[in-house]
Write a protein that holds these residues in place. Sequence first.
Motif, short mmCIF file in Angstrom:
data_model
loop_
_atom_site.label_atom_id
_atom_site.label_comp_id
_atom_site.label_asym_id
_atom_site.label_seq_id
_atom_site.Cartn_x
_atom_site.Cartn_y
_atom_site.Cartn_z
N TYR A 77 -65.66 -25.37 -39.60
CA TYR A 77 -65.29 -23.98 -38.09
C TYR A 77 -64.18 -24.23 -37.30
O TYR A 77 -63.82 -22.93 -37.00
CB TYR A 77 -66.98 -24.19 -38.18
N SER A 80 -65.47 -16.17 -37.71
CA SER A 80 -65.39 -16.31 -40.02
C SER A 80 -66.27 -17.35 -40.60
O SER A 80 -67.32 -16.69 -41.38
CB SER A 80 -64.15 -16.12 -39.77
N PRO A 81 -66.60 -18.32 -40.30
CA PRO A 81 -67.48 -18.77 -40.31
C PRO A 81 -69.35 -18.67 -40.71
O PRO A 81 -69.90 -18.63 -41.06
CB PRO A 81 -67.32 -20.45 -39.97
N TRP A 82 -69.06 -18.21 -39.19
CA TRP A 82 -70.22 -16.71 -39.21
C TRP A 82 -70.72 -16.09 -39.92
O TRP A 82 -72.09 -15.76 -40.28
CB TRP A 82 -70.73 -17.43 -37.82
N ALA A 106 -63.63 -19.52 -46.89
CA ALA A 106 -63.04 -20.00 -45.89
C ALA A 106 -61.00 -20.09 -46.03
O ALA A 106 -60.30 -20.01 -45.00
CB ALA A 106 -63.20 -22.13 -45.66
N ALA A 142 -69.70 -21.95 -42.76
CA ALA A 142 -69.49 -23.01 -41.17
C ALA A 142 -70.44 -23.96 -41.64
O ALA A 142 -69.74 -25.06 -40.65
CB ALA A 142 -70.33 -21.91 -39.72
N ASP A 143 -71.73 -24.26 -42.27
CA ASP A 143 -71.71 -25.38 -42.34
C ASP A 143 -70.56 -26.22 -42.95
O ASP A 143 -71.06 -27.50 -43.35
CB ASP A 143 -72.62 -25.63 -44.06
N HIS A 195 -60.90 -22.56 -37.74
CA HIS A 195 -61.00 -21.30 -37.72
C HIS A 195 -61.60 -20.50 -35.87
O HIS A 195 -60.45 -20.16 -35.56
CB HIS A 195 -62.43 -21.03 -38.30
N VAL A 196 -61.95 -21.33 -35.77
CA VAL A 196 -62.61 -21.17 -34.17
C VAL A 196 -60.83 -22.07 -32.96
O VAL A 196 -61.04 -20.75 -31.88
CB VAL A 196 -63.63 -22.45 -33.61
#
Length: 124
Positions: free
Chosen positions: A92, A81-83, A34, A88-89, A95-96
């Motif tokens: 996120y 990118s988190p997914w 991340a 993502a847990d 990033h979004v």
Amino acid sequence: MKMSTRTHGMLDYTMGIIFIIAPWLFQFDNDGTATWIFIILGVAVIVYSLLTNYELGAVHMISMPTHLWLDGISGVILALSPWLFGFADLVYLPHVIFGILEIGAALCTRTVPGTSYTTHKPVA
């Protein structure tokens, strides 16, 4: 009304710096992937901005349309990118949000620098 390339250039360098410091600013510097996504894309934004043929570019090797494509692609990568990289847990939202901002900037910027701009600089 579309954003000028000069304004876009100012945002490029600002966003590049924000991307580099984002992991510490938003306190997710403890997750390697991340963190590194933001740092790598931040450095990339600064480098390709320096190479862009616009008011705030230094070398003028990349056209503005190509620059905007790079912004869009980096925005999509950042937003997903988190997914894509499986964190993502943990985090996120930054990033979004910043990915969407990058895509928006790419879509809302003129593709040609202003008329007062010229790529031919006088040689001293």
